[in-house]
Scaffold this active site. Structure first.
Site, short mmCIF file in Angstrom:
data_model
loop_
_atom_site.label_atom_id
_atom_site.label_comp_id
_atom_site.label_asym_id
_atom_site.label_seq_id
_atom_site.Cartn_x
_atom_site.Cartn_y
_atom_site.Cartn_z
N ASP A 176 0.85 -1.19 0.00
CA ASP A 176 0.00 0.00 0.00
C ASP A 176 0.89 1.24 0.00
OD1 ASP A 176 -3.03 0.90 0.78
OD2 ASP A 176 -1.57 2.23 1.69
N ILE A 177 0.58 2.21 -0.87
CA ILE A 177 1.35 3.45 -0.94
C ILE A 177 0.99 4.32 0.27
CG2 ILE A 177 1.78 5.55 -2.28
CD1 ILE A 177 1.04 3.93 -4.79
N ASN A 184 -2.81 12.57 -3.86
CA ASN A 184 -3.89 13.01 -4.76
C ASN A 184 -4.34 14.43 -4.44
OD1 ASN A 184 -4.24 10.86 -6.54
ND2 ASN A 184 -5.63 9.76 -5.17
N ASP A 193 -2.36 8.85 -10.47
CA ASP A 193 -2.39 7.71 -11.39
C ASP A 193 -0.99 7.36 -11.88
OD1 ASP A 193 -5.12 7.60 -11.15
OD2 ASP A 193 -5.54 8.50 -13.11
N GLU A 219 -4.97 2.18 -3.88
CA GLU A 219 -3.50 2.18 -3.90
C GLU A 219 -2.92 0.90 -3.32
OE1 GLU A 219 -4.61 4.23 0.02
OE2 GLU A 219 -5.46 3.91 -1.98
#
Length: 309
Positions: A176-177, A184, A193, A219
């Site tokens: 997971d980022i 965002n 993206d 993500e």
């Protein structure tokens, strides 16, 4: 149906039969046909050449066709290729059912008329192309080009059963980022993206042929690493973490770096598929709550003890 580029590989020790099939197919001027006379050679060529259809004899000098079928159906690059099993004697119903349940699209019993055999090959190719087109649309994430989570519906059980059958470990890595919502909000969704696609590219570059990479949602990415125990999966996740952290992004005239967290779980026979994924997901949760930008590997019982009650 245009068959001009169709490649057929025959794995058959009866060279007269294999050559007869080849010549019959070549009369149509629509095929590129190759032959291997042992299972080992046939599997190696299938992995290297990725033919459109494979014909496998059930009896081979170094193995049997069922083992070849199992190897080809177990590998990510060849598991979707249609495989026809061919027996030179009438097998038991159990053997036929076993071959079809393992993934063969047809079971041919010799002797068989050449025209019928060629027709069966054509049908296998046509069905394969239709199914492949539909499947790719259904299971591909349009942004990253990776699988989406619907792939798990029919690959998870296959991979876990293969792991148990061969006694080979399989591990899951949930990635997971970190602070993706902030990325965002700060730089916009188009840039977000780009970050997602970059991580997808890193995962593809690091993954092996048999690994399954899934954009699990948002993500979050899930990897199934066949043949990797928890230590191997941890090392893999660490390499991905370092690669991603080292990646330089350019946006709004500045350079930025981002990090990720990952949770690792090794599958055990006592787990259901849901418990397997949940264990990796909960390990990710612990990584997030331990400061992020790290990998945590844990067993199911360790995870359950560590989570808040």
């Amino acid at each position: 149906m245009n068959l001009a580029t169709v490649r057929i590989h025959i794995i058959e020790s009866d060279e007269d039969f294999a050559d007869n099939v080849k010549q019959s197919l070549l009369k149509q001027d629509q095929y590129d046909v190759t032959i291997s006379t042992t299972g080992k050679e046939g599997v190696e060529r299938a992995f290297n050449e990725l033919p459109d259809v494979i014909i496998v004899a059930t009896s081979l000098p170094d193995t049997d066709g069922y083992n070849v079928l199992d190897l080809l159906k177990s590998a990510q690059t060849t598991h979707e290729i249609p495989i026809l099993l061919v027996s030179n004697s009438a097998p038991s119903t159990e053997k036929i059912v076993h071959g079809l349940e393992m993934g063969a699209v047809d079971f041919v019993i010799r002797p068989i008329h050449t025209a019928e055999f060629c027709a069966r090959v054509k049908v296998a190719i046509r069905n394969y192309r239709i199914q492949k087109s539909l499947r790719e649309k259904a299971v591909t994430d349009t942004l990253t080009g990776l699988y989406n989570r619907s792939i798990l519906e029919y690959r998870m059980q296959t991979e876990l059963k293969r792991s148990q059958r061969h006694g080979i470990p399989i591990s899951g890595v949930m990635v997971d980022i970190d602070h993706f919502k902030k990325i965002n909000d700060t730089f916009g969704h188009l840039f977000g993206d780009q970050v997602l696609k970059t991580l997808g590219e890193i995962l593809l570059r690091r993954a092996r042929t048999d690994d399954i990479i899934v954009r699990y949602g948002g993500e979050e990415f899930l990897l199934l690493l066949f043949g990797a125990d928890s230590q191997g999966a941890y090392a893999f996740a660490e390499r991905v973490r370092i690669d991603f952290q080292s990646k330089i992004f350019y946006v709004n005239g500045q350079t930025v770096h981002f990090t990720l967290s990952a949770g690792v779980a090794q599958y055990s026979a006592s787990m259901t598929p849901t418990q397997f994924i949940d264990t990796a997901d909960k390990a990710l949760y612990l990584a997030k709550n331990s400061g992020r930008n790290r990998v945590i590997s844990a067993k199911q019982e360790d995870i359950e003890e560590s989570l808040p009650q």
